[in-house]
Scaffold this active site. Structure first.
Site, PDB file in Angstrom:
ATOM      1  N   HIS A  76       0.844  -1.191   0.000  1.00  0.00           N
ATOM      2  CA  HIS A  76       0.000   0.000   0.000  1.00  0.00           C
ATOM      3  C   HIS A  76       0.882   1.244   0.000  1.00  0.00           C
ATOM      4  O   HIS A  76       1.793   1.368   0.824  1.00  0.00           O
ATOM      5  CB  HIS A  76      -0.912   0.027   1.229  1.00  0.00           C
ATOM      6  CG  HIS A  76      -2.150  -0.802   1.071  1.00  0.00           C
ATOM      7  ND1 HIS A  76      -3.310  -0.554   1.760  1.00  0.00           N
ATOM      8  CD2 HIS A  76      -2.407  -1.874   0.287  1.00  0.00           C
ATOM      9  CE1 HIS A  76      -4.239  -1.450   1.416  1.00  0.00           C
ATOM     10  NE2 HIS A  76      -3.698  -2.260   0.530  1.00  0.00           N
ATOM     11  N   PRO A 296      -5.707   0.891  18.363  1.00  0.00           N
ATOM     12  CA  PRO A 296      -5.417   0.341  17.035  1.00  0.00           C
ATOM     13  C   PRO A 296      -5.438   1.368  15.910  1.00  0.00           C
ATOM     14  O   PRO A 296      -5.054   1.038  14.779  1.00  0.00           O
ATOM     15  CB  PRO A 296      -6.516  -0.705  16.839  1.00  0.00           C
ATOM     16  CG  PRO A 296      -7.618  -0.298  17.763  1.00  0.00           C
ATOM     17  CD  PRO A 296      -6.960   0.358  18.933  1.00  0.00           C
ATOM     18  N   TYR A 388       3.218   6.860  10.012  1.00  0.00           N
ATOM     19  CA  TYR A 388       2.448   5.722   9.552  1.00  0.00           C
ATOM     20  C   TYR A 388       3.360   4.629   8.975  1.00  0.00           C
ATOM     21  O   TYR A 388       3.144   3.428   9.229  1.00  0.00           O
ATOM     22  CB  TYR A 388       1.426   6.157   8.506  1.00  0.00           C
ATOM     23  CG  TYR A 388       0.317   5.155   8.266  1.00  0.00           C
ATOM     24  CD1 TYR A 388      -0.772   5.093   9.124  1.00  0.00           C
ATOM     25  CD2 TYR A 388       0.349   4.287   7.176  1.00  0.00           C
ATOM     26  CE1 TYR A 388      -1.795   4.180   8.914  1.00  0.00           C
ATOM     27  CE2 TYR A 388      -0.677   3.376   6.951  1.00  0.00           C
ATOM     28  CZ  TYR A 388      -1.745   3.323   7.826  1.00  0.00           C
ATOM     29  OH  TYR A 388      -2.758   2.416   7.610  1.00  0.00           O
TER      30      TYR A 388
END
Length: 394
Positions: A76, A296, A388
């Site tokens: 991704h 999460p 991220y």
């Protein structure tokens, strides 16, 4: 009858962090024994996150356990943030030069188990009454009950990879251990369904009815979440109710591509931020959920545990190969600096993307302002992207 086993490193906990540590040590010729309260099938079956940072992929490659990941994983290059219908894509590849891999933690665990089993790793499953002892001595040990008999593992070092409820952290004296915690006033209701994902990238959505996340495990298996009351009765959430709520929160554009069906897993998970300090006491080290929990949002739990293990394996390998204890002596300080940065990111994203019952109009406007800043500023988007894809180890 009591039994005694000697090894170099006793690893308490056979989840992915414990398994990875044992593999990385084995690659360096260091012996270990693994023990766990559960059995292998239970451990392999646990549904967890599925977004792997580049550093996590690199660690699995180094361990020799990444072949299937590269065959079946989904690279991704970005993800979306949505706020009241407005959507903003974070192009992590363009902003950082890096990407992430979508590959379920369940699959990581299976791959590591297969690798360790093939190498003859010693396991003790279904153990009870685990007690790490003599932690300040040069010969710590772990006592436990296995198949009705008392067992002792004598070792040089203990690695506590046994999760939030494990015995390792509890073995640190209360006057030494400090804990820091934020319990969030909601949970995540998650389902798994064998349908193609609504989007080829993850969508994190803040809606006035609550948070939602569209994720996946493969091109044919989807993982979805909606924010709910942590005390909700799971039986009150039929599949139909879930799909209706998810569609509203994701917005009409995304919902138009939503393929619904019967879920085969459904659960409600509480959310918390938690850190224990120090992460070393004597000759015992904590790693993963034994030392810290992140909500999460941002998919940091497994990745943070893997970073711990990379640093811990480096420390132990330097000790055994070169009699160099610098990394052992600085393990807790080094790891905690990174842990708190990751905690901050997970807290920031969670605070921005969820509906908090105590929020006034002011806090809600601040959430919107945070989203607008990310949407309008490449610098702000890059900061999100850098976190991220994964911060440097040190």
């Amino acid at each position: 009858m009591a039994g005694t086993v000697k090894t170099q490193v006793c690893i308490v906990g056979s989840g992915p962090s414990g398994l990875l540590l044992s593999q990385m040590l084995a690659n360096a010729g260091i012996d270990s024994v693994l023990l766990d309260r559960q059995d292998r099938s239970y451990i392999e079956g646990r549904i967890r996150a599925g977004v792997l940072e580049q550093g996590t992929v690199a660690a699995l490659e180094e361990a020799g356990a990444a072949d299937r990941l590269h065959r079946e994983g989904l690279p991704h290059d970005g993800f979306e943030l949505a706020f009241d219908g407005d959507r903003h894509r974070i192009d992590i590849k363009a902003l950082t030069g890096k990407s992430v891999m979508v590959y379920g933690q369940t699959e990581v665990t299976k791959d590591l188990f297969n690798k360790r089993e093939a190498a003859g790793q010693v396991f003790y499953f279904n153990v009870d009454n685990v007690k790490p002892t003599d932690l300040k001595s040069s010969t710590p040990s772990v006592h436990f009950t296995h198949e009705g008999e008392q067992q002792v593992i004598e070792c040089d070092y203990i690695a506590g990879c046994d999760g939030f409820h494990g015995a390792s952290r509890q073995a640190i004296p209360k006057d030494v251990l400090q804990t820091f915690e934020r319990v969030y006033p909601f949970g995540w209701l998650g389902i798994m369904v064998d349908k193609p994902p609504v989007s080829h990238e993850l969508i994190y959505a803040n809606h006035e009815r609550g948070f939602a996340l569209a994720s996946m495990r493969s091109e044919t298996r989807s993982r979805y979440y909606v924010q709910c009351d942590v005390n909700d009765d799971l039986a009150s959430w039929s599949d139909d109710r879930f799909w209706e709520e998810l569609a509203i929160r994701l917005g009409p554009d995304a919902a138009a591509n939503l393929e619904t069906g019967a879920s085969f897993e459904k659960s409600i998970a509480p959310l918390r931020s938690f850190v224990a300090e120090p992460m070393r006491y004597g000759n015992m080290f904590l790693a993963g959920d034994a030392a810290h929990i992140v909500p999460p949002t941002g998919a940091k739990g497994l990745n943070l545990a893997v970073a711990d293990v990379r640093l811990l394996s480096r420390a132990l390998i330097a000790h055994y190969r070169n009699a160099n204890d610098h990394y052992i002596d600085t393990y807790s300080e080094t790891v905690l600096k990174r842990v708190w940065k990751v905690e901050r990111f997970s807290w920031q994203l969670s605070t921005m993307m969820h509906q908090f019952p105590e929020n006034t109009g002011f806090e809600k406007r601040m959430q919107r302002a945070s989203f607008d800043d990310i949407q309008s500023s490449e610098t702000a988007s890059r900061a999100i992207a850098e976190n991220y894809v994964g911060l440097p180890l040190e």
